[in-house]
Design a protein around this motif. Structure first.
Motif, PDB file in Angstrom:
ATOM      1  N   ARG A  15       4.263  19.466 -24.804  1.00  9.12           N
ATOM      2  CA  ARG A  15       4.873  20.882 -25.195  1.00  9.12           C
ATOM      3  C   ARG A  15       5.179  21.675 -24.080  1.00  9.12           C
ATOM      4  O   ARG A  15       4.314  21.749 -23.120  1.00  9.12           O
ATOM      5  CB  ARG A  15       3.649  21.671 -26.227  1.00  9.12           C
ATOM      6  N   PRO A  16       6.061  22.690 -24.321  1.00  9.82           N
ATOM      7  CA  PRO A  16       6.341  23.535 -23.421  1.00  9.82           C
ATOM      8  C   PRO A  16       5.371  24.658 -23.386  1.00  9.82           C
ATOM      9  O   PRO A  16       4.431  24.521 -24.240  1.00  9.82           O
ATOM     10  CB  PRO A  16       7.962  24.046 -23.726  1.00  9.82           C
ATOM     11  N   PRO A  17       5.248  25.594 -22.143  1.00 10.43           N
ATOM     12  CA  PRO A  17       4.206  26.591 -22.245  1.00 10.43           C
ATOM     13  C   PRO A  17       4.443  27.622 -23.600  1.00 10.43           C
ATOM     14  O   PRO A  17       5.133  28.212 -23.683  1.00 10.43           O
ATOM     15  CB  PRO A  17       4.433  27.320 -20.901  1.00 10.43           C
ATOM     16  N   VAL A  18       3.480  27.360 -24.397  1.00  7.13           N
ATOM     17  CA  VAL A  18       3.300  28.358 -25.622  1.00  7.13           C
ATOM     18  C   VAL A  18       2.149  29.208 -25.742  1.00  7.13           C
ATOM     19  O   VAL A  18       2.374  30.235 -26.304  1.00  7.13           O
ATOM     20  CB  VAL A  18       3.277  27.324 -26.884  1.00  7.13           C
ATOM     21  N   LEU A  66       0.988  17.198 -15.521  1.00  3.38           N
ATOM     22  CA  LEU A  66      -0.479  17.299 -15.174  1.00  3.38           C
ATOM     23  C   LEU A  66      -1.322  16.435 -16.282  1.00  3.38           C
ATOM     24  O   LEU A  66      -0.841  16.426 -17.589  1.00  3.38           O
ATOM     25  CB  LEU A  66      -1.189  18.732 -15.449  1.00  3.38           C
ATOM     26  N   PRO A  67      -2.009  15.511 -15.897  1.00  9.60           N
ATOM     27  CA  PRO A  67      -2.809  14.622 -16.870  1.00  9.60           C
ATOM     28  C   PRO A  67      -3.887  15.466 -17.652  1.00  9.60           C
ATOM     29  O   PRO A  67      -4.346  16.693 -17.122  1.00  9.60           O
ATOM     30  CB  PRO A  67      -3.450  13.775 -16.133  1.00  9.60           C
ATOM     31  N   LEU A 106      -4.448  19.496 -23.239  1.00 13.94           N
ATOM     32  CA  LEU A 106      -4.514  18.724 -24.085  1.00 13.94           C
ATOM     33  C   LEU A 106      -3.791  17.427 -24.455  1.00 13.94           C
ATOM     34  O   LEU A 106      -2.677  17.614 -23.926  1.00 13.94           O
ATOM     35  CB  LEU A 106      -4.631  19.432 -25.657  1.00 13.94           C
ATOM     36  N   PRO A 107      -4.330  16.327 -25.056  1.00 16.94           N
ATOM     37  CA  PRO A 107      -3.659  15.123 -25.245  1.00 16.94           C
ATOM     38  C   PRO A 107      -2.307  15.359 -26.263  1.00 16.94           C
ATOM     39  O   PRO A 107      -2.183  16.745 -26.525  1.00 16.94           O
ATOM     40  CB  PRO A 107      -4.493  14.255 -26.020  1.00 16.94           C
ATOM     41  N   VAL A 108      -1.281  14.729 -26.259  1.00 19.29           N
ATOM     42  CA  VAL A 108      -0.047  14.890 -26.926  1.00 19.29           C
ATOM     43  C   VAL A 108      -0.535  15.086 -28.175  1.00 19.29           C
ATOM     44  O   VAL A 108      -1.382  14.738 -28.770  1.00 19.29           O
ATOM     45  CB  VAL A 108       0.490  13.233 -26.851  1.00 19.29           C
ATOM     46  N   GLN A 109       0.353  16.226 -28.813  1.00 21.58           N
ATOM     47  CA  GLN A 109       0.144  16.737 -29.803  1.00 21.58           C
ATOM     48  C   GLN A 109       1.251  16.544 -30.820  1.00 21.58           C
ATOM     49  O   GLN A 109       2.529  16.730 -30.411  1.00 21.58           O
ATOM     50  CB  GLN A 109      -0.007  18.247 -29.901  1.00 21.58           C
ATOM     51  N   LEU A 110       1.108  15.752 -31.887  1.00 21.59           N
ATOM     52  CA  LEU A 110       2.215  15.503 -33.070  1.00 21.59           C
ATOM     53  C   LEU A 110       2.653  16.907 -33.580  1.00 21.59           C
ATOM     54  O   LEU A 110       1.775  17.499 -33.937  1.00 21.59           O
ATOM     55  CB  LEU A 110       1.735  14.494 -33.927  1.00 21.59           C
TER      56      LEU A 110
END
Length: 120
Positions: A15-18, A66-67, A106-110
């Motif tokens: 995600r972009p910086p939100v 970043l991981p 955080l991990p990938v968010q759907l």
């Protein structure tokens, strides 16, 4: 001078910086205060890097590259303010404030997908 001593931001890797927080620079003294922001990490995004007197700053973090994990950095605000008049008063007063910035990647968010409902 500054509204907070620690900022915690959360962002997912895809995600972009939100997530953001506001930080307010306040001039509580006499005279005009000039200030400048320095960041310790490239992922810290600040809406304005310098200014004069009271200003709100929007603080964000860019998790690109970043991981997943927790990252720490600092945001340092240096000020120079004209001192009061007087024969023994200094020409200006300098102050520095450091704010801790913590980024939780955080991990990938759907993302939710909403489909139209078709009734037959």
């Amino acid at each position: 001078m500054v509204g907070s001593s620690e900022i915690i931001l959360h962002n997912a890797t895809n995600r972009p910086p939100v997530d953001f927080q506001f930080l307010t620079v306040l001039n509580l003294g006499a005279g005009v205060m000039n200030w400048e922001v320095q960041v310790s990490e490239l992922w810290i995004i600040v809406s304005q890097m310098n200014g004069q007197d009271d200003q709100p700053l929007l603080i964000q973090a860019d998790p690109t590259g970043l991981p997943v994990g927790v990252y720490e950095g600092t945001l340092t605000i240096g000020t120079t303010r004209a001192a009061r008049n007087g024969p023994l008063a200094p020409a200006s007063v300098q102050e520095t404030v450091t704010v801790s910035v913590i980024l939780v990647v955080l991990p990938v968010q759907l993302m939710p997908v909403y489909l139209p409902v078709v009734v037959r």
